[in-house]
Scaffold this active site. Structure first.
Site, PDB file in Angstrom:
ATOM      1  N   ASP A 371       0.988  -1.270   0.211  1.00  0.00           N
ATOM      2  CA  ASP A 371      -0.139   0.025  -0.072  1.00  0.00           C
ATOM      3  C   ASP A 371       0.845   1.173   0.048  1.00  0.00           C
ATOM      4  O   ASP A 371       2.275   1.196   0.081  1.00  0.00           O
ATOM      5  CB  ASP A 371      -0.816   0.040   1.288  1.00  0.00           C
ATOM      6  N   ASN A 739      18.919 -40.520  12.700  1.00  0.00           N
ATOM      7  CA  ASN A 739      17.751 -41.545  12.562  1.00  0.00           C
ATOM      8  C   ASN A 739      18.487 -42.834  11.479  1.00  0.00           C
ATOM      9  O   ASN A 739      18.172 -43.797  11.850  1.00  0.00           O
ATOM     10  CB  ASN A 739      16.668 -40.893  11.531  1.00  0.00           C
TER      11      ASN A 739
END
Length: 952
Positions: A371, A739
């Site tokens: 704006d 992992n």
């Protein structure tokens, strides 16, 4: 705010009611509405018929009538945004795919414990441990989101809380929510308009419609009927959420609550879907893949081990452990807290982020639709140039504070004196936390400030030369005139307005205090001066005067045969920090598109001042031109112009532009402060509202609120968002690499025929939550790197797990897996015990699985050190420069030591005490991992600096 359906109340006209007909009768006597009048026709009605159409009276409603309408139409406020209550919000934390997988795993583990004969307490411990992980993750995520939302709710609302109303002929001050259709509202300069109203009296009334239309100029209002047309263009109507900047008036309410134009935008905003951030999409995709791989791997291992004669329940628990090993249990909590760290960092930079995932989305922003008024500019008109007697005079200082000076003020003092006397605005000195401000028209306020800078005491001048008559500004004449009595008893008229209109009524020009006939040459000189000021993007006003015969001369005499005093050029100054912020965005490859409701020339002038436009021919497109484009034409427009200004646009236009940009793969941030910005703010990937000057609707729709209203805070937030994304990748590499170290030993034991697991599910959970979370958080808190804004934004479709990230996970995880497999099988083989003779209580087995767990924890400490940089050596970055990471790693190792040596924890984890030599071996494997990663980085740096041909 009340949630009842009555929030959609409005005047009877909005419901299509057909009351009895009848003309207006005695003043103050209620009249009935006409059946042939629609709401859209209210602006076209004469004042007496307005009361008839709205079933009201000039004296206002009686208390009984007001109470009846209040019961029928409900309060005059907007429906409360459907905030999710605490319990549903907490329940939503359990819908994450990781949480669902773990909940299912926990339930199955409880079932396995019930089916076991005899029952193994370790299975029950595993079930509770998995459930505890889910609860912990949910609690952290809920706490972070709730904290951010509570902070956002503390912002002040914009809709006015009180107003002045005529009730049964008496002027009363009432809460704005008590207004009903047909109430008569009294308006004065400085008031916020509490509902949509039709004016029935107007004395020099002007309003600022920026909250609805985006235009910063004050707009004159009248009470006379106007032709039917779009309601927002009706010059005899005022609307909820706008401000009265000048004059006084009375108006009749014809729409309240959600039926107002403000409410229409609110409904449009509520209908706009909240877009998922890129990180939300990528984490969801990652969760699906990881969960799928975990389930598939567990199922395959179950299918392999059952035919080999292993007990069914034991095999199931084993497969479940494999699945748990692959699910990064600590990731949701780590991600939430890391994003929360980014939220706190942004809050310290005056940017309040209401949703955690929006932090990362900021970093991927590729287009900012901004704006103009209140975002790039200060919303304070300022005179910067004066022209008199053929000479330009600069005016220093910006805003409403009368600080600065006028260059060579002597020749322009009469110009400024005349302009100040021909003003209705008032300059208000600082009060409490508020600085200088203007009560009334901002253009007139700018003239008052300029007069003060020239050393004029406007209050003293008004007392010495009192006003005796005035002719208000109107859009036809484009002039305003006032008549004043001089101390000698004569009268003088001062006129200001549009240069060409005023010049046409002048026959002389002031030269050093003496009127000189206005020749064609001098007239051309004035026109050239006005064009020159306008060419700089300034709003230009001309000021003139003439002697008149008496205190109340006719308008024709006042505004004819004038002597031109000079010109004033003014503009709404950009915020001083905006230019640097725009430069930083452009350097970072972020495109800035101005989307405003203002005039194209004004928009282009501001865009040039702040650096959004640098070339000679930017593309300037109005809302009407956008309406003429189909989707293909809009896509071509957005793709073909680097410097694009969209002016005179509506909320629907803004939403369409944002959607088109997203369709092209852009990550779109939208800034704004008005209610008209709210739909686009909500529909954008990142909606950025102004906290100080923004409307309640805009702040509610946005996911980020700038507490200082500074565009520069957006640039800082983007940099922090990019830094957060980099840090997320760092701790993802850290979390997923181990992992592999958890899974590979299990797979190796399976295919080697070893009957037990090298690491249990409970041990895996202890690693994931006890040893890994804090180092991952420390990686997530790495400070922003200096070059973070020197590269273009990443593509919207770029995956979180890119090829480079996956390669690094496999590289680091593979080294860790080799190390822990080596120590496990070394312990097993060194014992000389056949595989089939091992049991869970065997001391050698307990030592071996303890070595595996400790090996993963120690190697992760070195992994965290190596993972702080992508290419740069960690020794150059500073091995100890992140003390939080060192502390977190030491905590993880200390926890592992407790699991190894403390008897209560030994019983839970089935571990055994390790010898000093064991720790030395594990530290050696960790140092090997660090050395391997540093070698990889050296190769990458070597390849980057190696010239073509392979020679240095």
């Amino acid at each position: 705010m009340s949630p009842e359906p009555a929030h959609h109340g409005s005047a009877a006209l909005h419901e299509g009611r057909a009351p009895a007909s009848g003309p207006a009768t005695e003043p103050g006597e209620p009249v009935r509405a006409r059946p042939d009048v629609s709401a859209a026709a209210v602006p076209s009605l004469p004042v007496p018929e307005v009361f008839a159409a709205l079933d009201g009276a000039p004296r206002g409603l009686t208390p009984a009538e007001a109470a009846a309408r209040q019961a029928r139409y409900g309060p005059n406020d907007l429906p409360a945004v459907g905030r999710v209550r605490l319990w549903p919000r907490l329940a939503a934390q359990f819908t994450d795919l990781f949480a669902v997988v773990l909940l299912v795993a926990s339930a199955i583990t409880f079932l396995a414990y019930a089916l076991e004969q005899p029952r193994d307490p370790a299975t029950l411990q595993l079930a509770f441990a998995i459930l505890g992980v889910v609860l912990l993750n949910a609690g952290i995520g809920f706490a972070q989101e709730y904290s951010a939302e509570r902070t956002a709710q503390s912002l002040q609302a914009m809709v006015p809380h009180a107003c002045r109303v005529l009730r049964d002929g008496e002027r009363q001050e009432l809460p704005a929510r008590d207004l009903v259709p047909a109430d008569v509202v009294v308006l004065e300069a400085g008031d916020a308009v509490p509902a949509d109203c039709r004016l029935v009296e107007a004395q020099e009334l002007a309003v600022n419609n920026a909250a609805l239309t985006g235009e910063s100029d004050a707009v004159a209002r009248v009470a006379d009927p106007v032709p039917q047309g779009p309601l927002l263009e009706a010059r005899n109507c005022v609307f909820m959420g706008t401000d009265v900047v000048a004059g006084t008036g009375k108006a009749v309410v014809f729409a309240t609550g959600a039926a107002t134009e403000f409410g229409r935008i609110f409904r449009l905003t509520a209908a706009a879907p909240r877009q998922k951030t890129p990180l939300q999409q990528q984490v969801a995709a990652m969760a699906r893949r990881v969960a799928g791989v975990a389930l598939a791997t567990g199922a395959i291992l179950f299918a392999v081990r059952v035919p080999s004669g292993q007990p069914f329940v034991d095999t199931f628990v084993f497969s479940l452990g494999v699945m748990v090993a692959l699910v990064p249990e600590g990731l949701p909590a780590t991600l939430s807290v890391s994003l929360a760290i980014g939220v706190r960092r942004m809050a310290r930079r005056h940017a309040l982020v209401k949703q955690l995932l929006a932090v990362e989305a900021l970093g991927s922003t590729s287009v900012v639709c901004t704006d103009k008024t209140g975002t790039l500019t200060q919303a304070e008109m300022t005179v910067v140039q004066l022209w008199a007697d053929g000479v330009a005079h600069a005016v220093a200082g910006v805003g409403y504070a009368p600080v600065g000076e006028v260059t060579d003020a002597g020749p322009v003092r009469e110009l400024l004196r005349a302009a100040a006397l021909c003003c209705d605005a008032r300059l208000v000195p600082p009060s409490g936390p508020h600085g200088w401000c203007v009560l009334g028209d901002t253009t007139e306020g700018a003239l008052l400030v300029a007069a003060a800078k020239a050393g004029l005491d406007t209050a003293a001048e008004e007392a010495r030369t009192p006003r005796v008559a005035e002719h208000p500004f109107d859009s036809v004449r484009k002039l305003m005139s006032t008549v004043h009595r001089d101390p000698d008893g004569t009268y003088v008229a001062y006129v200001k307005g549009a240069p060409l209109e005023l010049l046409a009524r002048c026959d002389a020009v002031d030269r050093t205090g003496t009127p000189v006939p206005l020749t064609e040459a001098s007239r051309a000189e004035v026109v050239a001066a006005a064009d020159g000021l306008a060419g700089q993007g300034l709003r230009v006003l001309a000021v003139a005067r003439r002697r008149v015969a008496g205190p109340r001369p006719p308008l024709e005499d006042v505004e004819s045969r004038l002597t031109l005093l000079g010109l004033a050029g003014m503009y709404d100054p950009p915020r001083p920090e905006v230019r640097d912020a725009v430069d930083a965005c452009q350097r970072a490859g972020i495109r800035i598109v101005m989307v405003t409701g203002d005039h194209p020339l004004t928009a282009e002038a501001v865009a040039r001042r702040v650096g959004i436009v640098r070339g000679p021919d930017p593309t300037v497109v109005t809302g009407a031109a956008l309406d003429a484009l189909d989707d293909g034409g809009l896509d071509a427009l957005l793709a073909g112009s680097a410097e694009l200004l969209l002016c005179r646009v509506s909320p629907e236009h803004k939403m369409r532009v944002v959607t088109a940009l997203q369709r092209r793969g852009e990550v779109v941030a939208v800034t704004g402060d008005g209610a008209n910005d709210a739909p686009a703010l909500k529909h954008a990937d990142i909606g950025v509202a102004m906290g100080a000057s923004g409307t309640d609707v805009a702040r509610e729709a946005a996911v980020m609120v700038l507490m200082d209203d500074s565009f520069a805070s957006i640039t800082t937030a983007v940099g922090l968002g990019r830094s957060v994304y980099r840090n997320i990748r760092k701790f993802l590499i850290y979390l997923f690499s181990h992992n592999i170290a958890e899974l590979v030993p299990i797979l190796a034991a399976t295919f080697a025929g070893f009957p037990l697991v090298p690491i249990t599910a409970v041990q895996i959970l202890a690693i994931d939550l006890g040893s890994d979370v804090l180092p991952a958080l420390a990686l997530g808190a790495e400070p922003m790197e200096k070059d973070v804004m020197d590269s273009p934004p990443r593509p919207r479709r770029e995956r979180l797990f890119s090829t480079a990230v996956i390669g690094r996970i496999l590289f680091l995880g593979g080294i860790q897996a080799l190390g822990v497999c080596a120590v496990f099988f070394w312990h097993i083989h060194a014992s000389g015990i056949p595989y089939a003779h091992f049991t869970k209580s065997d001391p050698v087995y307990r030592e071996a699985i303890t070595m595996v767990q400790a090996g993963i924890v120690v190697s992760q400490f070195f992994n965290a050190l190596a993972g702080r940089t992508d290419r740069q050596s960690v020794f150059r970055a500073g091995l100890l420069s992140n003390p939080w990471l060192i502390g977190a790693g030491c905590f993880g190792i200390a926890l592992m030591a407790a699991i190894s040596y403390a008897p209560p924890l030994q019983a839970v984890f089935n571990t055994a005490p390790l010898a000093p030599a064991d720790w030395a071996v594990l530290a050696g494997f960790g140092a090997l991992l660090l050395a391997a990663e540093e070698s990889r980085k050296w190769v990458l740096r070597h390849r980057r600096t190696l010239p073509k041909g392979g020679k240095r």
